[in-house]
Design a protein around this motif. Sequence first.
Motif: not given
Length: 395
Positions: A182-199
């Motif tokens: 997960t990548a989050k924005n420092w200022l807003t704490n909102e998720t910028v993008w999310f990559l589901p896991p590989v096994k």
Amino acid sequence: MMIKVIAALVVLSALLMAGIGFFREYIPDSAPKPYFGANAEVEPMATPVPFPDGPIYEASPDPSIITGLWRKASGRSEVTGYDRKTAKMLWSINFSGELIGQTDNELLMYEPGESTVYFINPVNGRTTRKVSPQPDALTHPSSLYTGMAFTDQLYITTKPLYGSVIRNKEGATDTTLQIGITAKNWLTNETVWFLPPVKQITIIEHRPVVSGDKVMVVNPEQKIGEGHSFQIVSLETGKELYRGVTEGTYFPLGKDRFFERTNSFVRRIDPFTQKELWRIDGHFPLGQLSETADQLTIISRHADGSQNSVRIVNSVTGKSIREFDLPFFKETIIHSVFISADNRVFLHFKESDPKKPGKQLYDYWVHYDPQTRTALSRTHFHSESLSSLIPFINL
């Protein structure tokens, strides 16, 4: 009567002494195992500039500055900036939290009482900005600290399939962090993008590595000797750009140093381009790699299986610096070998304390003679400060 009393006391004393002898013989000895070189003369390793002994040193985003972290008995800490060439102290900050990492330009200091991250200029120690809110889980012992990466705009977390993140000291579990990257924005704490896991994302071994506009995540070996899977994604969008599997054991030893070892070769590669920078062919079974300054230590099993074989090479170029054999050290775990400017050989022994995360059972250096296989001198058994300093100075 007096004679009988005295006789009884003598017998009782003898029984007690025998009992003490019995317990000395049969109670397990709780003293630490004898370390290699334990009887060698304790002699400090001379440094060319007078850096203080005590703090744990780290690189900063500015190559001319290194930081020293002092942990105080009060629970507070002090981080100090030093000029790398002169050891001059440039600034100092007292705080109650943790140094959690750095971006390309600034140090990151987290104050849990404020749930705030301070961005620190490494040259003058001044706060350039404060960012809040920020998850308390960031610096908790069971948090994602070892699986985080930072830029000036984003912080990136990796959460394994099997693991939980503690929100606070009371033990509450943080369920807001998804399994994956997960990548989050420092200022807003909102998720910028999310990559589901590989096994393969089951255990976090290495921090994500940010290089330019790309992020690399290395997953552990699924089976010994079968290679690591790894992913390269876009820093801006999280889109997967490349996924691969290494041939052997992968060693990301620094932000721009990546090494791979198989039974038949050791090489340095650029994982973002898959370019091989240098390669050494040979016999490297059961090998371990470690890096001190620009020296890469390759310790592997000797071809006849009777001892260890050591190669020290320049980690940038792959050029050989020295080779020799080492016995098996039953008492202690060898971490690396360092060759000083005057060609002296220093063995680095260290092992983490499994009962105390972040603490070492021992961390010391032995001045070693490969020809006679003897310890000429050693540092104190807890020389963590020196160990952290050596990569930044020329011995």
